[in-house]
Write a protein that holds these residues in place. Structure first.
Motif, mmCIF file in Angstrom:
data_model
loop_
_atom_site.group_PDB
_atom_site.id
_atom_site.type_symbol
_atom_site.label_atom_id
_atom_site.label_comp_id
_atom_site.label_asym_id
_atom_site.label_seq_id
_atom_site.Cartn_x
_atom_site.Cartn_y
_atom_site.Cartn_z
ATOM 1 N N ALA A 45 0.819 -1.209 0.000
ATOM 2 C CA ALA A 45 0.000 0.000 0.000
ATOM 3 C C ALA A 45 0.853 1.259 0.000
ATOM 4 O O ALA A 45 0.456 2.292 -0.542
ATOM 5 N N SER A 46 2.042 1.199 0.597
ATOM 6 C CA SER A 46 2.939 2.353 0.610
ATOM 7 C C SER A 46 3.326 2.745 -0.809
ATOM 8 O O SER A 46 3.337 3.935 -1.162
ATOM 9 N N ARG A 47 3.663 1.754 -1.617
ATOM 10 C CA ARG A 47 4.004 2.047 -3.014
ATOM 11 C C ARG A 47 2.813 2.668 -3.742
ATOM 12 O O ARG A 47 2.952 3.650 -4.470
ATOM 13 N N ILE A 48 1.630 2.089 -3.546
ATOM 14 C CA ILE A 48 0.439 2.585 -4.233
ATOM 15 C C ILE A 48 0.092 3.990 -3.760
ATOM 16 O O ILE A 48 -0.328 4.836 -4.552
ATOM 17 N N ASN A 49 0.298 4.260 -2.478
ATOM 18 C CA ASN A 49 0.033 5.595 -1.958
ATOM 19 C C ASN A 49 0.885 6.640 -2.678
ATOM 20 O O ASN A 49 0.404 7.724 -3.027
#
Length: 265
Positions: free
Chosen positions: A243-247
């Motif tokens: 999710a960090s990458r997608i954020n």
């Protein structure tokens, strides 16, 4: 100068909210948690994430269903989300069948099959009649017309024109994914976005991630604030590192869309 008194939040209130929301989301009475992990489902995932107003309940169900089928959740948890979607009428049986097909395209037919089987189990549990869905393509077609329909649907969905379908993979994208599936009436375009986003995020493939996140907002289907909420909802199933990458991509694409820029460059 006196300091203002701090407002304390009662953990019992959070747990009670989690129990109530879990009952709505799963379509069954919430069981008392037996482990710390189960407690975190009640007190964070349901009590806090599902309670947030930034993403409609229907969208949260679609993200949860797609994530549960692709991120390793148990069949019982997938069944819970299907049951809850049917019980709350967030999604119809027809829409859930369409969701399984859409998920198959973006996450593989195996994962689409997991969702489809869960829909079958829960429809039987609830005694529902089979969903009346149209076949993929019931009548003969002109191949050139199918290509043209795929090009038009791609342009509408992705917000930029496609290149020529010059190899089998691109033919499949143009002729089936956009020429047939995205054009089906059983599930609206906005709903298809949430399933697609989970699929491309799980793929880890940079071009689909960036282009679909950009298109979701550039098309007007999804608002920037909703996309940020999507990351949180997705992260509860996929994990914080993914999710960090997608954020980061969502924040980047918000800026590009606001400035009228394409997803690349």
């Amino acid at each position: 100068m006196d300091q203002p008194a701090m407002t304390l939040l009662d953990p019992r209130d959070r747990s009670a909210r989690g129990v109530a929301i879990e009952g709505d989301v799963t379509g069954r009475a919430a069981a008392a948690p037996a482990t710390l992990l189960e407690e975190s489902w009640r007190d964070f995932v349901f009590a806090e994430v599902w309670a947030r107003p930034g993403l409609p309940r229907r969208a949260r169900f679609l993200v949860a269903l797609a994530s549960a089928a692709t991120c390793g959740l148990a069949d019982t948890q997938l069944d819970d989300f299907v049951r809850g979607a049917l019980t709350t009428e967030a999604l119809t049986l027809v829409e859930l069948r369409e969701a399984a097909l859409h998920l198959a395209v973006y996450s593989g037919w195996g994962n689409g099959g997991r969702l489809d089987r869960a829909v079958t189990r829960m429809s039987k549990e609830k005694g529902l009649a089979p969903a009346e869905v149209p076949p993929i393509r019931p009548a003969p077609w002109d191949p050139e017309e199918r290509v043209a329909q795929g090009h038009a649907a791609f342009h509408k969905v992705m917000t930029f024109p496609p290149g020529p379908p010059s190899n089998p993979y691109l033919e499949g994208i143009n002729n089936f994914v956009f020429g047939e599936m995205w054009r089906r009436p059983g599930l609206d375009e906005r709903s298809r976005r949430w399933i697609t986003l989970v699929g491309v995020c799980e793929s880890g493939a940079d071009i689909p991630i960036r282009s679909h996140i950009h298109a979701a907002m550039a098309s007007g289907n999804c608002q920037p604030a909703e996309m940020l909420e999507f990351v949180l909802q997705y992260g509860t199933h996929a994990g914080w590192p993914k999710a960090s990458r997608i954020n980061g991509v969502v924040l980047d694409m918000i800026g590009k869309v606001e400035n009228g820029l394409p997803w690349h460059g």
